[in-house]
Design an enzyme around this catalytic site. Structure first.
Site, PDB file in Angstrom:
ATOM      1  N   CYS A  16       4.015 -56.038  32.245  1.00 22.35           N
ATOM      2  CA  CYS A  16       5.451 -56.081  31.944  1.00 22.35           C
ATOM      3  C   CYS A  16       6.213 -56.389  33.231  1.00 22.35           C
ATOM      4  O   CYS A  16       5.903 -55.852  34.294  1.00 22.35           O
ATOM      5  CB  CYS A  16       5.932 -54.739  31.400  1.00 22.35           C
ATOM      6  N   CYS A  17       7.233 -57.243  33.140  1.00 25.26           N
ATOM      7  CA  CYS A  17       7.968 -57.614  34.344  1.00 25.26           C
ATOM      8  C   CYS A  17       8.851 -56.461  34.802  1.00 25.26           C
ATOM      9  O   CYS A  17       9.397 -55.721  33.993  1.00 25.26           O
ATOM     10  CB  CYS A  17       8.817 -58.861  34.094  1.00 25.26           C
ATOM     11  N   CYS A  52      18.908 -63.247  28.928  1.00 28.99           N
ATOM     12  CA  CYS A  52      18.041 -63.777  29.986  1.00 28.99           C
ATOM     13  C   CYS A  52      18.209 -65.287  30.185  1.00 28.99           C
ATOM     14  O   CYS A  52      17.781 -65.834  31.205  1.00 28.99           O
ATOM     15  CB  CYS A  52      16.580 -63.460  29.680  1.00 28.99           C
TER      16      CYS A  52
END
Length: 386
Positions: A205-206, A85
């Site tokens: 949660c993304c 990420c």
């Protein structure tokens, strides 16, 4: 070594899509085209290029060269970057270093990811299957749920406090045309959403996402020549995880604490000087813990901080003004660069309805990678000022 001052002269970003209507290559090209136009330069003036993409998910080798080849950007040093990420933020970090050390006068960092073409909807990223966590079948949501359970057990905080993070970020995203998720949500909706890993519900949660973002940096002389609104990279801090095979306090973000101190020292600022933060809020507990890791409140006080409005407009500092990963979505390799694009717009005063009033200093923060024995594999932070 004496570093030269580095300024952002151009930024570009695509919409953050649930499912992009174009390929990963095209997302990158659209972001670059917008950034070059924003800078007001010829592509030929860019002397080095770095491209962040979460390795292997595009199905391409030398992904950056594939993105840049038809844009007239070849013939210069170009490197592909992978740190999960953190990939896009590290690409910008390397562009910064090229200019700061005199290797280039103009450099570009890009982040791109097209998760919808490589992962089934609703699937979560997981640790390496060779790691103990992977062998046990853990997902990243499961690991962050363990952090949340421990924090709620230790300190004055409840699942409702975690839900407040999701509600706040969705409210911010409603003002961001680049976000795919703009419908307001309530605490009750967050708490009653499908459980992913107790206590984290789906709205804590993304979501996976697709997107591209590009940042062009240059010397102060070049920025002044172009007449750019001056946005200085006051700190570009990158660190890696430290292996430990013993007890680790899951309520502390060790790598972020180290990276924050390095960034504050480099920029010569502290939390009282910061107006906004874009952080790695992949899960609601993440933003919760970063309030503390970056010094905006003491350890154990994140619950009180969110309840009192501390990380919102009118509070001590605005966290996730674009809606964060929780509401924009998380195109992994793109996110770090996208955060820097947002911070640049905020510092220029170009953020529209979500503008942070009198924004003078901004932090962007993104970690990368779940590797056994490490808090995270990488952490990248930038402090931008005007």
């Amino acid at each position: 070594m004496n570093y030269r001052d580095v300024y952002i002269i151009g930024v570009g970003m695509t919409k953050i899509y649930k499912k992009a209507p174009v390929t990963a290559d095209e997302l990158g090209r659209q972001a670059i085209h917008t950034a070059v136009k924003d800078a007001g330069i010829s592509p030929k003036e860019i002397q080095s290029i770095f491209i962040g993409e979460m390795g292997g998910l595009s199905g391409s080798v030398c992904f950056g060269q594939r993105v840049c080849g038809t844009l007239g950007l070849g013939g210069v040093p170009m490197a592909n970057v992978e740190s999960a990420c953190s990939s896009g933020a590290i690409a910008v970090h390397l562009a910064y270093k090229d200019v700061a050390t005199g290797k280039s006068d103009v450099a570009m960092g890009i982040g791109v990811q097209h998760l919808s073409s490589s992962r089934a909807a609703g699937t979560g990223l997981a640790p390496d299957p060779r790691d103990p966590e992977g062998i046990q079948g853990a997902t990243m949501a499961g690991i962050y749920a363990m952090r949340a359970q421990r924090y709620l057990h230790e300190f004055d905080a409840t699942p409702t406090d975690l839900a407040l993070v999701s509600v706040k970020n969705r409210r911010h995203a409603a003002m961001n045309p680049y976000s795919s998720y703009q419908q307001p949500i309530t605490v009750e909706e967050v708490l009653s959403a499908r459980t992913i890993a107790d206590p984290l519900t789906m709205l804590m949660c993304c979501p996976n996402a697709d997107g591209g973002a590009a940042v062009i940096v240059a010397t102060k002389e070049k920025a002044l020549q172009l007449g750019s609104k001056l946005v200085r990279i006051a700190a570009s801090s990158l660190t890696s995880g430290i292996f430990r095979n013993d007890f680790r306090d899951m309520t502390e973000m060790e790598i972020t604490i180290r990276c924050t101190k390095k960034a504050y020292d480099m920029a010569g600022v502290g939390p009282d000087d910061i107006n906004m933060v874009e952080c790695h809020d992949a899960f609601a507990i993440g933003e919760f813990l970063y309030y503390e890791a970056m010094g905006f409140c003491k350890h154990g006080e994140a619950g009180h901080f969110i309840r009192s409005g501390g990380p919102d407009y009118g509070g001590k500092v605005v966290f996730s003004p674009r809606g964060g990963l929780l509401s924009c979505g998380h195109p992994t390799g793109c996110t770090g660069a996208a955060q820097i694009v947002e911070a640049t717009w905020q510092l220029r005063g170009d953020a529209g309805a979500r503008q942070v009033p009198d924004c003078k200093a901004a932090i962007t923060h993104v970690t990368g990678g779940g590797v056994y024995g490490l808090d995270n594999a990488a952490c990248t932070m930038h402090i931008l000022t005007r």
